[in-house]
Design a protein around this motif. Structure first.
Motif, PDB file in Angstrom:
ATOM      1  N   THR A  19      67.951 -58.117 -71.665  1.00  0.00           N
ATOM      2  CA  THR A  19      68.353 -57.835 -73.042  1.00  0.00           C
ATOM      3  C   THR A  19      67.368 -58.452 -74.024  1.00  0.00           C
ATOM      4  N   LEU A  20      66.954 -59.692 -73.755  1.00  0.00           N
ATOM      5  CA  LEU A  20      65.934 -60.325 -74.583  1.00  0.00           C
ATOM      6  C   LEU A  20      64.643 -59.513 -74.536  1.00  0.00           C
ATOM      7  N   GLY A  21      64.214 -59.138 -73.331  1.00  0.00           N
ATOM      8  CA  GLY A  21      62.988 -58.365 -73.187  1.00  0.00           C
ATOM      9  C   GLY A  21      63.042 -57.041 -73.921  1.00  0.00           C
ATOM     10  N   ASP A  22      64.173 -56.365 -73.838  1.00  0.00           N
ATOM     11  CA  ASP A  22      64.322 -55.080 -74.534  1.00  0.00           C
ATOM     12  C   ASP A  22      64.208 -55.266 -76.044  1.00  0.00           C
ATOM     13  N   SER A  23      64.763 -56.377 -76.568  1.00  0.00           N
ATOM     14  CA  SER A  23      64.680 -56.616 -78.012  1.00  0.00           C
ATOM     15  C   SER A  23      63.247 -56.934 -78.431  1.00  0.00           C
ATOM     16  N   ILE A  24      62.512 -57.646 -77.585  1.00  0.00           N
ATOM     17  CA  ILE A  24      61.105 -57.943 -77.874  1.00  0.00           C
ATOM     18  C   ILE A  24      60.284 -56.656 -77.839  1.00  0.00           C
ATOM     19  N   GLU A  26      61.283 -53.725 -78.524  1.00  0.00           N
ATOM     20  CA  GLU A  26      61.606 -52.931 -79.707  1.00  0.00           C
ATOM     21  C   GLU A  26      60.997 -53.527 -80.969  1.00  0.00           C
ATOM     22  N   MET A  27      61.110 -54.838 -81.133  1.00  0.00           N
ATOM     23  CA  MET A  27      60.693 -55.478 -82.371  1.00  0.00           C
ATOM     24  C   MET A  27      59.216 -55.890 -82.374  1.00  0.00           C
ATOM     25  N   CYS A  28      58.675 -56.185 -81.200  1.00  0.00           N
ATOM     26  CA  CYS A  28      57.291 -56.688 -81.101  1.00  0.00           C
ATOM     27  C   CYS A  28      56.585 -55.960 -79.950  1.00  0.00           C
ATOM     28  N   PRO A  29      56.357 -54.664 -80.076  1.00  0.00           N
ATOM     29  CA  PRO A  29      55.830 -53.889 -78.946  1.00  0.00           C
ATOM     30  C   PRO A  29      54.462 -54.349 -78.460  1.00  0.00           C
ATOM     31  N   GLU A  30      53.730 -55.091 -79.300  1.00  0.00           N
ATOM     32  CA  GLU A  30      52.404 -55.571 -78.904  1.00  0.00           C
ATOM     33  C   GLU A  30      52.479 -56.884 -78.121  1.00  0.00           C
ATOM     34  N   THR A  31      53.697 -57.431 -77.960  1.00  0.00           N
ATOM     35  CA  THR A  31      53.886 -58.727 -77.302  1.00  0.00           C
ATOM     36  C   THR A  31      54.309 -58.542 -75.852  1.00  0.00           C
ATOM     37  N   ASP A  32      53.666 -59.256 -74.948  1.00  0.00           N
ATOM     38  CA  ASP A  32      54.053 -59.222 -73.537  1.00  0.00           C
ATOM     39  C   ASP A  32      55.297 -60.083 -73.318  1.00  0.00           C
ATOM     40  N   PHE A  33      56.164 -59.630 -72.425  1.00  0.00           N
ATOM     41  CA  PHE A  33      57.355 -60.401 -72.070  1.00  0.00           C
ATOM     42  C   PHE A  33      57.366 -60.645 -70.573  1.00  0.00           C
ATOM     43  N   ILE A  34      57.595 -61.914 -70.192  1.00  0.00           N
ATOM     44  CA  ILE A  34      57.570 -62.321 -68.788  1.00  0.00           C
ATOM     45  C   ILE A  34      58.838 -63.095 -68.480  1.00  0.00           C
ATOM     46  N   ILE A  35      59.426 -62.791 -67.334  1.00  0.00           N
ATOM     47  CA  ILE A  35      60.601 -63.524 -66.854  1.00  0.00           C
ATOM     48  C   ILE A  35      60.146 -64.514 -65.788  1.00  0.00           C
ATOM     49  N   LYS A 108      68.605 -62.755 -78.496  1.00  0.00           N
ATOM     50  CA  LYS A 108      68.139 -61.398 -78.773  1.00  0.00           C
ATOM     51  C   LYS A 108      67.409 -61.399 -80.104  1.00  0.00           C
ATOM     52  N   LEU A 109      66.258 -60.710 -80.162  1.00  0.00           N
ATOM     53  CA  LEU A 109      65.498 -60.610 -81.398  1.00  0.00           C
ATOM     54  C   LEU A 109      66.008 -59.453 -82.254  1.00  0.00           C
ATOM     55  N   TYR A 110      66.063 -59.691 -83.564  1.00  0.00           N
ATOM     56  CA  TYR A 110      66.452 -58.651 -84.514  1.00  0.00           C
ATOM     57  C   TYR A 110      65.340 -58.356 -85.519  1.00  0.00           C
ATOM     58  N   SER A 111      64.209 -59.017 -85.380  1.00  0.00           N
ATOM     59  CA  SER A 111      63.041 -58.745 -86.222  1.00  0.00           C
ATOM     60  C   SER A 111      61.803 -59.174 -85.450  1.00  0.00           C
ATOM     61  N   ASN A 112      60.635 -58.875 -85.994  1.00  0.00           N
ATOM     62  CA  ASN A 112      59.406 -59.246 -85.295  1.00  0.00           C
ATOM     63  C   ASN A 112      59.117 -60.738 -85.463  1.00  0.00           C
ATOM     64  N   ILE A 113      58.079 -61.199 -84.785  1.00  0.00           N
ATOM     65  CA  ILE A 113      57.756 -62.628 -84.807  1.00  0.00           C
ATOM     66  C   ILE A 113      56.441 -62.880 -85.546  1.00  0.00           C
ATOM     67  N   ASN A 114      56.099 -62.003 -86.464  1.00  0.00           N
ATOM     68  CA  ASN A 114      54.839 -62.167 -87.196  1.00  0.00           C
ATOM     69  C   ASN A 114      54.787 -63.490 -87.948  1.00  0.00           C
ATOM     70  N   HIS A 115      55.924 -63.924 -88.513  1.00  0.00           N
ATOM     71  CA  HIS A 115      55.930 -65.183 -89.261  1.00  0.00           C
ATOM     72  C   HIS A 115      55.643 -66.373 -88.348  1.00  0.00           C
TER      73      HIS A 115
END
Length: 208
Positions: A19-24, A26-35, A108-115
């Motif tokens: 669920t966390l990965g799916d939110s990342i 969606e919100m940060c498609p340029e970011t890699d997610f690793i479990i 779960k992320l609801y926005s990007n992490i640009n900040h």
């Protein structure tokens, strides 16, 4: 510039991690997610279900101390103790320009992490405090922070830099033997150690 988010969990929390990965994604498609899997592979689990996210088992990142740590730590202590080891592994794997974030699997992320990326452009480490407003009277949150630590280590961001790597190495050495739930001695897994880190590392930013 490489941006990586990773989480750590046992098999029973893999659905949360997805669920966390799916939110990342969606919100940060340029970011890699690793479990980071802090568990053994279970033949009854179809790990392909968690694709496209890479799953890296704790004993695949090149440290020979984990079996000894497992003999002494419970599941919560060990899951938190491997955090700086994974941070070091990912920072060194991707190298200069890399920003690595740890996020707990039940987030779960609801926005990007640009900040956050902007904060790491000018700092080496980003932390989030447990408290952001001063209460008028003694507060249960203050008492909890005295027991558990000033910072919520369900999140931390570190960039590839001299100070970022020095911090991770410092933290890793302390969690090797002292990542304990031992409140009478003033230790609470990985979190209480970072209360001290702010005295040593000047590149820390507290994002409130």
């Amino acid at each position: 510039m490489k941006t990586v988010v990773f989480t750590l969990c046992s098999n029973n929390y893999l659905a949360h991690a997805k669920t966390l990965g799916d939110s990342i994604r969606e919100m940060c498609p340029e970011t890699d997610f690793i479990i980071g899997l802090v568990d053994d592979f279970d033949p009854d689990i179809d790990y392909n279900f968690f694709s496209p996210y890479e799953i890296i088992k704790y004993d695949q990142i090149g440290f020979d101390c984990f079996e000894d740590m497992l003999s002494r730590y419970n599941i919560i202590e060990f899951n938190t103790a491997v955090k700086p080891y994974f941070l070091e592994y990912l920072l060194k794997k991707y190298g200069t320009g890399t920003k690595v974030y740890y996020i707990d699997p039940d987030i779960k992320l609801y926005s990007n992490i640009n900040h956050l990326n902007n904060l790491l452009d000018s700092n080496d480490i980003v932390l989030t405090p447990n408290l952001t407003e001063m209460p008028n009277e003694v507060d249960l949150g203050e008492l909890a922070s005295l027991r558990h630590g000033l910072f919520n280590l369900g999140f931390i961001g570190v960039k590839y830099s001299d100070e970022g790597l020095q911090f991770v190495n410092w933290w890793k050495k302390r969690l090797r033997n002292h990542c304990l739930i031992d409140k009478p001695r003033g230790i609470f897994v990985d979190q209480k150690w970072v209360d001290i880190a702010v005295l040593y590392f000047k590149g820390m930013h507290i994002a409130s």
